[in-house]
Design a protein around this motif. Structure first.
Motif: not given
Ligand code: PMP
Length: 333
Positions: A83, A103, A129, A132
């Motif tokens: 991120t 993730r 985010t 993202n």
């Protein structure tokens, strides 16, 4: 095509109004510390109060203020890499503990692991985010709502690229005191050079940020420019639409054209496309040598072999595709 900027400058008609505003500015006076005129404009547009809005010197300053107010020794930030690197950098600077939940391979959030971790408590701040950066996709709204209900920690939803996504967590704000939404003028509104971002949140959250912020961080020139651009934000709609349709066109070429069979492009809700490319660093070098600058993530953690290309004008996108195709033609295996 490297910094996710808007490829088009502010429309000339607005530049003229911005310059006209400069002529009337009292340069000898300090600016309004809280940029209240711009705060009111933003609040009105979202059906909120002035006390729900804080303007900063770019989203970056507001992210640092969040780290100052919600971070520090003995406090924990939950982060979901890959991120935006600034969250972890700010945590390091403020001696905040960072707990990362990577993730999944398709770059979606590991929702189950996040909820499990949150249930254990002792987390002060969570960064989501959406879309993202640099992977491109939004978080699921249903998940964010579930998370907001599952924790008292501040849940920051960074919507710096929200205007390209057609999705926002704004409808969740009224019911959730622990939601903070971050937005910026740098992307959809073509003002990366001016430095203006803003936060939408409950007044109790805004008050904590006011305690730590630099009093005059948003200068009078930026405030005046921001007012003109925000009042006239409808003029940016066609540019946003063009970026969205170019994103679809570039994605289609990268995923359907045989010349790009070796490229794995990831779907994007933002103004860029992340892709895995064979010999990615060499590809970056070749593109650069041909005058096309993209972002090289090929040796970044969790992003091996990836490049990110910001959607540009149609001509810039064509040039990127043409040069990448030439490079791929030279890749043997
Ligand atoms: N959030 C994300 C995810 C970003 O990518 C950026 C810009 N790189 C920002 C926030 C901050 O943008 P700015 O400081 O220009 O408002």
């Amino acid at each position: 095509m490297s910094a996710n900027e808007n490829p088009r400058n502010v429309p000339t008609v607005l530049v003229e109004r911005m310059v006209a505003r400069l002529r009337d500015l009292p340069f000898n006076r300090y600016p309004d510390p809280l940029a209240n005129t711009l705060r009111d404009d933003i609040a009105n547009a979202y059906g909120l109060e002035r006390t729900n809005v804080l303007v900063g010197n770019g989203g970056d300053e507001l992210l640092f203020d969040i780290a100052l107010a919600w971070g520090g020794p003995g406090r924990t930030l939950l982060n979901f890499p890959p991120t935006f690197s600034v969250y972890a950098a700010n945590a390091r600077l403020t001696h905040t503990t960072v707990e990362s939940i990577d993730r999944l391979p398709d770059f979606t959030l590991n929702e189950e692991a996040i909820l499990e971790r949150v249930a254990k408590g002792k987390v002060q701040c969570i960064m989501i985010t959406s879309p993202n950066n640099p992977t491109g996709q939004c978080a699921r709204l249903e998940f964010i709502e579930q998370l907001l209900n599952a924790t008292d920690a501040l849940v920051v939803v960074d919507e710096a690229y929200g205007e390209f996504a057609g999705q926002t967590v704004l409808p969740l704000l009224e019911a959730h005191q622990n939601l903070l939404i971050l937005k910026t003028f740098s992307k959809a509104y073509a003002l990366a050079g001016v430095r203006l971002g803003y936060v939408l949140a409950h007044a109790s959250v805004i008050n904590e940020l006011i305690k730590v912020r630099q009093p005059y961080s948003v200068d009078a020139v930026s405030q005046a420019f921001g007012e003109v651009v925000f009042e006239n934000r409808a003029l940016f709609e066609s540019g946003i639409e063009e970026i969205i349709s170019e994103r679809a066109r570039v994605f289609e070429v990268l995923t359907c054209d045989d010349a790009f069979a070796k490229v794995e492009a990831f779907p994007s809700d933002a103004n860029w496309i992340l892709m895995r490319v064979p010999q990615a660093h060499e590809a970056w070098d070749y593109l650069y040598s041909q005058g096309v600058l993209v972002r090289d993530f090929s040796s970044a953690p969790l992003l091996g072999g990836c490049l990110r290309v910001t959607i540009g004008t149609p001509a810039e996108n064509d040039r990127f595709l043409r040069e990448l195709k030439v490079f791929l033609g030279k890749v043997t295996s």
